[in-house]
Design a protein around this motif. Structure first.
Motif, PDB file in Angstrom:
ATOM      1  N   SER A   1      27.431  29.607  27.565  1.00  0.00           N
ATOM      2  CA  SER A   1      28.451  30.295  28.373  1.00  0.00           C
ATOM      3  C   SER A   1      27.790  31.238  29.377  1.00  0.00           C
ATOM      4  O   SER A   1      26.582  31.491  29.294  1.00  0.00           O
ATOM      5  N   TYR A   2      28.577  31.791  30.281  1.00  0.00           N
ATOM      6  CA  TYR A   2      28.021  32.768  31.239  1.00  0.00           C
ATOM      7  C   TYR A   2      27.331  33.938  30.526  1.00  0.00           C
ATOM      8  O   TYR A   2      26.183  34.264  30.853  1.00  0.00           O
ATOM      9  N   PRO A   3      28.017  34.599  29.557  1.00  0.00           N
ATOM     10  CA  PRO A   3      27.322  35.713  28.886  1.00  0.00           C
ATOM     11  C   PRO A   3      26.035  35.241  28.174  1.00  0.00           C
ATOM     12  O   PRO A   3      25.012  35.922  28.238  1.00  0.00           O
TER      13      PRO A   3
ATOM     14  N   VAL B   1      24.215  33.674  37.346  1.00  0.00           N
ATOM     15  CA  VAL B   1      24.831  34.822  36.662  1.00  0.00           C
ATOM     16  C   VAL B   1      26.262  34.983  37.160  1.00  0.00           C
ATOM     17  O   VAL B   1      26.497  35.014  38.378  1.00  0.00           O
ATOM     18  N   PHE B   2      27.205  35.088  36.231  1.00  0.00           N
ATOM     19  CA  PHE B   2      28.595  35.271  36.660  1.00  0.00           C
ATOM     20  C   PHE B   2      28.760  36.616  37.347  1.00  0.00           C
ATOM     21  O   PHE B   2      27.929  37.510  37.202  1.00  0.00           O
ATOM     22  N   GLU B   3      29.829  36.758  38.113  1.00  0.00           N
ATOM     23  CA  GLU B   3      30.001  37.937  38.958  1.00  0.00           C
ATOM     24  C   GLU B   3      29.964  39.225  38.152  1.00  0.00           C
ATOM     25  O   GLU B   3      29.533  40.270  38.632  1.00  0.00           O
ATOM     26  N   VAL B   4      30.356  39.126  36.882  1.00  0.00           N
ATOM     27  CA  VAL B   4      30.397  40.274  35.975  1.00  0.00           C
ATOM     28  C   VAL B   4      29.002  40.857  35.726  1.00  0.00           C
ATOM     29  O   VAL B   4      28.850  42.047  35.470  1.00  0.00           O
ATOM     30  N   GLY B   5      27.970  40.035  35.838  1.00  0.00           N
ATOM     31  CA  GLY B   5      26.602  40.495  35.600  1.00  0.00           C
ATOM     32  C   GLY B   5      25.939  41.067  36.846  1.00  0.00           C
ATOM     33  O   GLY B   5      24.779  41.488  36.799  1.00  0.00           O
TER      34      GLY B   5
ATOM     35  N   PRO C   1      40.120  39.828  30.438  1.00  0.00           N
ATOM     36  CA  PRO C   1      39.938  41.029  31.276  1.00  0.00           C
ATOM     37  C   PRO C   1      39.959  40.721  32.779  1.00  0.00           C
ATOM     38  O   PRO C   1      40.404  41.551  33.574  1.00  0.00           O
ATOM     39  N   TRP C   2      39.487  39.541  33.130  1.00  0.00           N
ATOM     40  CA  TRP C   2      39.496  39.166  34.562  1.00  0.00           C
ATOM     41  C   TRP C   2      40.943  39.113  35.054  1.00  0.00           C
ATOM     42  O   TRP C   2      41.284  39.634  36.108  1.00  0.00           O
ATOM     43  N   ALA C   3      41.803  38.485  34.220  1.00  0.00           N
ATOM     44  CA  ALA C   3      43.201  38.314  34.611  1.00  0.00           C
ATOM     45  C   ALA C   3      43.976  39.624  34.554  1.00  0.00           C
ATOM     46  O   ALA C   3      44.668  39.990  35.511  1.00  0.00           O
TER      47      ALA C   3
ATOM     48  N   THR D   1      37.066  34.273  27.179  1.00  0.00           N
ATOM     49  CA  THR D   1      36.369  33.467  28.194  1.00  0.00           C
ATOM     50  C   THR D   1      37.273  32.310  28.606  1.00  0.00           C
ATOM     51  O   THR D   1      38.488  32.407  28.478  1.00  0.00           O
ATOM     52  N   ASN D   2      36.660  31.217  29.059  1.00  0.00           N
ATOM     53  CA  ASN D   2      37.509  30.084  29.448  1.00  0.00           C
ATOM     54  C   ASN D   2      37.621  29.028  28.347  1.00  0.00           C
ATOM     55  O   ASN D   2      38.052  27.913  28.613  1.00  0.00           O
ATOM     56  N   ASN D   3      37.259  29.400  27.127  1.00  0.00           N
ATOM     57  CA  ASN D   3      37.365  28.432  26.023  1.00  0.00           C
ATOM     58  C   ASN D   3      38.786  27.921  25.807  1.00  0.00           C
ATOM     59  O   ASN D   3      38.981  26.828  25.302  1.00  0.00           O
TER      60      ASN D   3
ATOM     61  N   THR E   1      43.870  30.836  35.589  1.00  0.00           N
ATOM     62  CA  THR E   1      42.413  30.831  35.434  1.00  0.00           C
ATOM     63  C   THR E   1      41.756  30.514  36.775  1.00  0.00           C
ATOM     64  O   THR E   1      42.425  30.519  37.827  1.00  0.00           O
ATOM     65  N   SER E   2      40.475  30.235  36.715  1.00  0.00           N
ATOM     66  CA  SER E   2      39.673  30.026  37.925  1.00  0.00           C
ATOM     67  C   SER E   2      40.136  28.827  38.755  1.00  0.00           C
ATOM     68  O   SER E   2      40.580  27.813  38.200  1.00  0.00           O
ATOM     69  N   SER E   3      39.933  28.925  40.066  1.00  0.00           N
ATOM     70  CA  SER E   3      40.141  27.757  40.935  1.00  0.00           C
ATOM     71  C   SER E   3      39.125  26.668  40.585  1.00  0.00           C
ATOM     72  O   SER E   3      39.364  25.489  40.824  1.00  0.00           O
TER      73      SER E   3
ATOM     74  N   ILE F   1      36.625  37.807  44.073  1.00  0.00           N
ATOM     75  CA  ILE F   1      35.969  36.567  43.665  1.00  0.00           C
ATOM     76  C   ILE F   1      35.544  36.609  42.203  1.00  0.00           C
ATOM     77  O   ILE F   1      35.364  37.669  41.617  1.00  0.00           O
ATOM     78  N   GLY F   2      35.418  35.428  41.655  1.00  0.00           N
ATOM     79  CA  GLY F   2      34.820  35.258  40.337  1.00  0.00           C
ATOM     80  C   GLY F   2      33.743  34.207  40.486  1.00  0.00           C
ATOM     81  O   GLY F   2      33.217  34.009  41.586  1.00  0.00           O
ATOM     82  N   GLY F   3      33.463  33.504  39.408  1.00  0.00           N
ATOM     83  CA  GLY F   3      32.412  32.505  39.478  1.00  0.00           C
ATOM     84  C   GLY F   3      31.049  33.155  39.404  1.00  0.00           C
ATOM     85  O   GLY F   3      30.909  34.235  38.842  1.00  0.00           O
ATOM     86  N   ALA F   4      30.054  32.520  40.000  1.00  0.00           N
ATOM     87  CA  ALA F   4      28.692  33.016  39.792  1.00  0.00           C
ATOM     88  C   ALA F   4      27.834  32.872  41.047  1.00  0.00           C
ATOM     89  O   ALA F   4      28.192  32.175  41.987  1.00  0.00           O
TER      90      ALA F   4
HETATM   91  O1  G3P Z   1      35.409  30.084  35.779  1.00  0.00           O
HETATM   92  P1  G3P Z   1      34.610  30.721  36.877  1.00  0.00           P
HETATM   93  O2  G3P Z   1      33.251  30.134  37.023  1.00  0.00           O
HETATM   94  O3  G3P Z   1      35.341  30.755  38.167  1.00  0.00           O
HETATM   95  O4  G3P Z   1      34.400  32.225  36.452  1.00  0.00           O
HETATM   96  C1  G3P Z   1      35.511  32.995  36.138  1.00  0.00           C
HETATM   97  C2  G3P Z   1      35.187  34.456  35.998  1.00  0.00           C
HETATM   98  O5  G3P Z   1      34.824  34.972  37.235  1.00  0.00           O
HETATM   99  C3  G3P Z   1      34.106  34.728  35.047  1.00  0.00           C
HETATM  100  O6  G3P Z   1      33.807  36.077  35.018  1.00  0.00           O
END
Ligand code: G3P
Length: 417
Positions: free
Chosen positions: A41-43, A64-68, A172-174, A231-233, A248-250, A284-287
């Motif tokens: 996972s990202y973490p 690294v995800f945006e959180v890091g 927490p992102w949401a 997370t996204n599990n 959730t994420s795009s 933004i999210g993602g990495a």
């Molecule tokens: O699913 P992602 O890669 O868009 O990431 C989502 C969140 O930004 C993770 O912190």
């Protein structure tokens, strides 16, 4: 041939994109070989990267995800700033070519880009059109506000979706980070940490936060809202058909396209219409891709060439249209727009329209907190305590802020040493 190790956290359709990009780069020249390695996972990937650096065995590239971001930015010796590496390697690199919502997130106050944007996303609301029809809802008119979303979720529940009307991944992102930006509410002082590490969290004082958390707690009782984890599990709950509305994420797109056996679409995140200025803009999210320190000059040259390869307009267009992650350059976005692509597939433009909905304010530029990975766990714990009925929503918000501030102060002390 020089090997370039690339540690990443993408699975499924997005893992295929990483593998394909590496293979294409390797086939395009003979001097370097990019080797992508999935690290969990990202973490987990971030932790693995930090541990490997300490042991002198860091990969060249760490996703690294945006959180890091806050943690990586403070890890001076551990990283090689991307703008510096590109210059030393003689690769053309123009920070202005990237979408400002993305480049700003990964740049210093002086505008120096420290990491390379790669898979940027934003949060959107995915919904099951077949379920909407079944519940007598108009699939072409998704709910816009949170009250409308909860009403729709109740109807969906009554139509048989009784385990979950609406849910979200990345709790927490949401329910904190995107929620704050979208409602133009600060999470802390100091421009959400972007103007200084001495930021103090204060979102527990916001009536909108209290209202939202109170609604989630109330609706959790009969599963009109049902929690899906940190997370996204839990994303599979959408593709399986269990949760018909799912934030959730795009970048969930590739997975939805491959696995959802129903008609689907997405829309912008809901908002509370009585909050002044809402909807503002999303973040933004993602990495992004961080280059690790202490490598040889020829290895950096290879990484720099790979980054140039990744920024190519057509490659960006492909990444965006196949994964749902954003086109990171302005040219790639313009090209997709001009091709008429979004007329058929408006769901891929949703995150960009959210990000650019209004000019960002100090409350909606982004976040930069050290230890945010650990703080997110605290925030999740507190939301979970409220949803379980162990704490009132206000007590949970207060604890999320107090415990988060303790982590921030601790990070500040270690970073100053
Ligand atoms: O699913 P992602 O890669 O868009 O990431 C989502 C969140 O930004 C993770 O912190």
């Amino acid at each position: 041939q020089t090997e370039i190790q690339w540690w990443h956290a993408l699975t499924g359709a997005n893992n295929d994109v990483v593998v394909k990009l590496s293979e294409d780069f390797n086939a395009s020249q003979k001097d370097y070989k990019v080797v992508p390695v999935y690290k969990g996972s990202y973490p987990d990937t971030l932790n693995a990267g930090i541990a490997a650096f300490r042991a002198g065995q860091a990969p060249h590239i760490l996703q690294v995800f945006e959180v890091g971001t806050g943690t990586m930015m403070s890890a001076k010796g551990a990283i090689k700033p991307v703008h510096e590496m590109m210059k030393e390697a003689g690769e053309k690199f123009d920070p202005a070519a990237y979408l400002p919502a993305i480049s700003g997130y990964y740049s210093t106050a002086k505008g120096e880009m420290l990491s390379m944007p790669f898979n940027s996303s934003s949060m959107v609301m995915w919904y099951n059109k077949d379920a909407f029809k079944k519940a007598g809802l108009d699939p072409e008119k998704p709910p816009k506000t949170w009250p409308e979303t909860f009403e729709a979720a109740k109807k969906l529940k009554a139509a048989g979706y009784d385990k979950c009307g609406v849910s979200n991944a990345w709790a927490p992102w949401a329910n904190i980070e995107q929620f704050g930006a979208w409602h133009n509410i600060a999470l802390s002082t100091k421009v959400n940490g972007m103007a200084g590490a001495d930021a103090v969290l204060n979102f527990n004082k916001s009536p909108a936060f209290l209202k939202h958390w109170t609604n989630l707690v109330e609706l959790q009782k009969d599963k009109t809202y049902d929690y899906s984890g940190r997370t996204n599990n839990g994303e599979g709950r959408f593709t399986s058909g269990e949760c018909p509305i799912f934030l959730t994420s795009s970048g969930f797109f590739g997975n939805v396209k491959a696995n959802a056996k129903f008609d689907w679409a997405n829309a912008a995140m809901p908002y509370y219409a009585d909050v002044q200025g809402a909807p503002q803009n999303s973040i933004i999210g993602g990495a992004s891709l961080w280059v690790m320190g202490g490598k040889k000059a020829n290895e950096y040259k290879g990484v720099a060439k790979f980054f140039t390869f990744l920024s190519n307009v057509d490659r960006q267009v492909k990444l965006h249209t196949e994964s749902g992650y954003l086109p990171i350059t302005k040219a790639a976005y313009e090209k997709v727009k001009a091709s008429g692509f979004y007329k058929d597939k408006p769901y891929l433009e949703t995150p960009i329209l959210e990000l650019t909905n209004k000019a960002p304010t100090d409350n909606s530029k982004g976040l930069r907190y050290g230890s945010l990975v650990q703080i997110r766990d605290i925030w999740s714990e507190e939301l979970e305590a409220a949803l379980n009925g162990q704490k009132s929503p206000q007590a949970a918000l207060d604890a999320a802020v107090d415990r988060g501030n303790q982590m921030l102060r601790q990070f500040e002390r270690t970073a100053a040493r």
